[in-house]
Design a protein around this motif. Structure first.
Motif, PDB file in Angstrom:
ATOM      1  N   ARG A   1      91.787  72.504  52.988  1.00  0.00           N
ATOM      2  CA  ARG A   1      92.688  71.873  52.027  1.00  0.00           C
ATOM      3  C   ARG A   1      93.306  72.957  51.165  1.00  0.00           C
ATOM      4  O   ARG A   1      92.750  74.041  50.994  1.00  0.00           O
ATOM      5  CB  ARG A   1      91.967  70.831  51.180  1.00  0.00           C
ATOM      6  N   SER A   2      94.453  72.660  50.628  1.00  0.00           N
ATOM      7  CA  SER A   2      95.128  73.655  49.803  1.00  0.00           C
ATOM      8  C   SER A   2      95.817  72.985  48.627  1.00  0.00           C
ATOM      9  O   SER A   2      96.198  71.827  48.676  1.00  0.00           O
ATOM     10  CB  SER A   2      96.131  74.453  50.630  1.00  0.00           C
ATOM     11  N   ASN A   3      95.959  73.771  47.594  1.00  0.00           N
ATOM     12  CA  ASN A   3      96.685  73.385  46.402  1.00  0.00           C
ATOM     13  C   ASN A   3      97.930  74.253  46.375  1.00  0.00           C
ATOM     14  O   ASN A   3      97.837  75.471  46.529  1.00  0.00           O
ATOM     15  CB  ASN A   3      95.790  73.639  45.178  1.00  0.00           C
ATOM     16  N   MET A   4      99.066  73.683  46.177  1.00  0.00           N
ATOM     17  CA  MET A   4     100.326  74.417  46.284  1.00  0.00           C
ATOM     18  C   MET A   4     100.388  75.615  45.341  1.00  0.00           C
ATOM     19  O   MET A   4     101.002  76.623  45.647  1.00  0.00           O
ATOM     20  CB  MET A   4     101.486  73.462  46.001  1.00  0.00           C
ATOM     21  N   PHE A   5      99.733  75.561  44.194  1.00  0.00           N
ATOM     22  CA  PHE A   5      99.875  76.627  43.212  1.00  0.00           C
ATOM     23  C   PHE A   5      98.637  77.492  43.012  1.00  0.00           C
ATOM     24  O   PHE A   5      98.736  78.621  42.580  1.00  0.00           O
ATOM     25  CB  PHE A   5     100.267  76.032  41.856  1.00  0.00           C
ATOM     26  N   ALA A   6      97.435  76.984  43.288  1.00  0.00           N
ATOM     27  CA  ALA A   6      96.237  77.709  42.875  1.00  0.00           C
ATOM     28  C   ALA A   6      95.466  78.375  44.013  1.00  0.00           C
ATOM     29  O   ALA A   6      95.236  79.566  43.992  1.00  0.00           O
ATOM     30  CB  ALA A   6      95.310  76.783  42.112  1.00  0.00           C
ATOM     31  N   HIS A   7      95.018  77.590  45.008  1.00  0.00           N
ATOM     32  CA  HIS A   7      94.174  78.184  46.049  1.00  0.00           C
ATOM     33  C   HIS A   7      94.135  77.301  47.296  1.00  0.00           C
ATOM     34  O   HIS A   7      94.537  76.161  47.270  1.00  0.00           O
ATOM     35  CB  HIS A   7      92.753  78.416  45.521  1.00  0.00           C
ATOM     36  N   SER A   8      93.606  77.891  48.373  1.00  0.00           N
ATOM     37  CA  SER A   8      93.314  77.118  49.575  1.00  0.00           C
ATOM     38  C   SER A   8      91.839  77.323  49.893  1.00  0.00           C
ATOM     39  O   SER A   8      91.252  78.339  49.528  1.00  0.00           O
ATOM     40  CB  SER A   8      94.196  77.550  50.748  1.00  0.00           C
ATOM     41  N   ARG A   9      91.257  76.336  50.558  1.00  0.00           N
ATOM     42  CA  ARG A   9      89.831  76.392  50.848  1.00  0.00           C
ATOM     43  C   ARG A   9      89.592  75.911  52.262  1.00  0.00           C
ATOM     44  O   ARG A   9      90.164  74.914  52.687  1.00  0.00           O
ATOM     45  CB  ARG A   9      89.082  75.490  49.868  1.00  0.00           C
ATOM     46  N   SER A  10      88.743  76.604  52.983  1.00  0.00           N
ATOM     47  CA  SER A  10      88.296  76.124  54.289  1.00  0.00           C
ATOM     48  C   SER A  10      86.774  76.099  54.289  1.00  0.00           C
ATOM     49  O   SER A  10      86.127  76.894  53.612  1.00  0.00           O
ATOM     50  CB  SER A  10      88.831  76.993  55.429  1.00  0.00           C
ATOM     51  N   LEU A  11      86.226  75.159  55.041  1.00  0.00           N
ATOM     52  CA  LEU A  11      84.786  74.995  55.125  1.00  0.00           C
ATOM     53  C   LEU A  11      84.441  74.758  56.583  1.00  0.00           C
ATOM     54  O   LEU A  11      85.082  73.937  57.244  1.00  0.00           O
ATOM     55  CB  LEU A  11      84.360  73.790  54.276  1.00  0.00           C
ATOM     56  N   GLN A  12      83.471  75.469  57.083  1.00  0.00           N
ATOM     57  CA  GLN A  12      82.985  75.206  58.431  1.00  0.00           C
ATOM     58  C   GLN A  12      81.493  75.466  58.479  1.00  0.00           C
ATOM     59  O   GLN A  12      80.969  76.255  57.700  1.00  0.00           O
ATOM     60  CB  GLN A  12      83.732  76.016  59.482  1.00  0.00           C
ATOM     61  N   GLY A  13      80.818  74.741  59.376  1.00  0.00           N
ATOM     62  CA  GLY A  13      79.381  74.908  59.467  1.00  0.00           C
ATOM     63  C   GLY A  13      78.732  73.928  60.416  1.00  0.00           C
ATOM     64  O   GLY A  13      79.402  73.253  61.204  1.00  0.00           O
ATOM     65  N   THR A  14      77.434  73.839  60.302  1.00  0.00           N
ATOM     66  CA  THR A  14      76.619  72.979  61.154  1.00  0.00           C
ATOM     67  C   THR A  14      75.834  72.027  60.267  1.00  0.00           C
ATOM     68  O   THR A  14      75.365  72.413  59.202  1.00  0.00           O
ATOM     69  CB  THR A  14      75.639  73.841  61.976  1.00  0.00           C
ATOM     70  N   ASP A  15      75.709  70.775  60.722  1.00  0.00           N
ATOM     71  CA  ASP A  15      74.925  69.816  59.949  1.00  0.00           C
ATOM     72  C   ASP A  15      73.973  69.034  60.850  1.00  0.00           C
ATOM     73  O   ASP A  15      74.124  69.014  62.064  1.00  0.00           O
ATOM     74  CB  ASP A  15      75.812  68.890  59.125  1.00  0.00           C
ATOM     75  N   ILE A  16      72.986  68.421  60.208  1.00  0.00           N
ATOM     76  CA  ILE A  16      71.963  67.650  60.920  1.00  0.00           C
ATOM     77  C   ILE A  16      71.848  66.277  60.268  1.00  0.00           C
ATOM     78  O   ILE A  16      71.283  66.163  59.180  1.00  0.00           O
ATOM     79  CB  ILE A  16      70.604  68.369  60.885  1.00  0.00           C
ATOM     80  N   PRO A  17      72.411  65.215  60.910  1.00  0.00           N
ATOM     81  CA  PRO A  17      72.232  63.868  60.384  1.00  0.00           C
ATOM     82  C   PRO A  17      70.884  63.285  60.831  1.00  0.00           C
ATOM     83  O   PRO A  17      70.501  63.410  61.994  1.00  0.00           O
ATOM     84  CB  PRO A  17      73.390  63.080  60.984  1.00  0.00           C
ATOM     85  N   LEU A  18      70.170  62.679  59.889  1.00  0.00           N
ATOM     86  CA  LEU A  18      68.905  61.987  60.148  1.00  0.00           C
ATOM     87  C   LEU A  18      69.074  60.553  59.656  1.00  0.00           C
ATOM     88  O   LEU A  18      69.460  60.352  58.503  1.00  0.00           O
ATOM     89  CB  LEU A  18      67.756  62.650  59.396  1.00  0.00           C
ATOM     90  N   GLU A  19      68.804  59.576  60.507  1.00  0.00           N
ATOM     91  CA  GLU A  19      69.105  58.180  60.151  1.00  0.00           C
ATOM     92  C   GLU A  19      68.039  57.223  60.652  1.00  0.00           C
ATOM     93  O   GLU A  19      67.530  57.372  61.755  1.00  0.00           O
ATOM     94  CB  GLU A  19      70.456  57.808  60.777  1.00  0.00           C
ATOM     95  N   LEU A  20      67.725  56.214  59.842  1.00  0.00           N
ATOM     96  CA  LEU A  20      66.951  55.050  60.270  1.00  0.00           C
ATOM     97  C   LEU A  20      67.961  53.929  60.490  1.00  0.00           C
ATOM     98  O   LEU A  20      68.849  53.742  59.655  1.00  0.00           O
ATOM     99  CB  LEU A  20      65.951  54.623  59.203  1.00  0.00           C
ATOM    100  N   ASN A  21      67.860  53.205  61.610  1.00  0.00           N
ATOM    101  CA  ASN A  21      68.853  52.164  61.877  1.00  0.00           C
ATOM    102  C   ASN A  21      68.219  50.895  62.426  1.00  0.00           C
ATOM    103  O   ASN A  21      67.069  50.877  62.845  1.00  0.00           O
ATOM    104  CB  ASN A  21      69.970  52.684  62.797  1.00  0.00           C
TER     105      ASN A  21
END
Length: 192
Positions: free
Chosen positions: A67-87
């Protein structure tokens, strides 16, 4: 003749009972797009015992956002996640309502580009500014969020599985508040 009719009646009732059997294989593996997996992920889902509507899932996913802001900064995020769920699965045949609660843990790398406004000239007495990169920053971080799962699951007795729904989540945003997000998902897999 009476014995033959009794045997036929018993066979018909056994066939009817077999057709009313729940479509609940004990395990499945699926590929999920969006949802609790982030951008894309692979999940293992299992019932606590064969035929039980209660189960759990464990997965691993890949996350990327920008995501980016036209005047201030841009940010990127990448990584790995682990979802744990009871269903919990509601339904007796191949179509089911899937309800779940879970937590997602992840390790992410964040990159920031910071911009500043620099005067580059003048046009008819008005100063003209241009956004210029003034610095870069990056760091790695651990994160987590809590989520619910409300979805549809089509599941044959063995074989093809399809899931689609929405993941409402509550994410600690920073020390000042909490962010609420609704993310759709779609998944295909194999039940066994």
């Amino acid at each position: 003749m009476k014995q033959i009719l009794m045997i036929l009646a018993a066979m018909i009732s056994m066939e009817a009972a077999a057709q009313n059997e729940t479509y609940n294989p004990k395990r499945s593996v699926n590929l999920e797009v969006l949802g609790a997996s982030g951008l894309v992920g692979v999940n293992y889902d299992s019932r606590f015992k064969t035929g039980s509507p209660w189960g759990y899932r464990v997965g691993i996913g890949y996350v990327y956002s920008e995501r980016s802001n036209m005047f201030a900064h841009s940010r990127s995020l990448q990584g790995t996640d682990i979802p744990l769920e009871l269903n919990y699965l509601l339904g007796k045949k191949s179509s089911k309502l899937e309800l779940g609660l879970g937590v997602n843990f992840g390790y992410y790398k964040e990159k920031y580009n910071n911009y500043g406004m620099v005067p580059v000239g003048e046009d008819h007495g008005v100063t003209v500014y241009e956004s210029v990169l003034i610095g870069k920053d990056s760091h790695s971080t651990w994160g987590y969020y809590y989520y619910g799962n409300i979805g549809y699951r089509y599941q044959s007795k063995k074989g093809f599985q399809f899931r689609a729904g929405v993941i409402p989540s509550i994410q600690p945003n920073d020390k000042h508040g909490v962010k609420r997000v609704f993310t759709p998902y779609v998944s295909v897999g194999y039940a066994f």
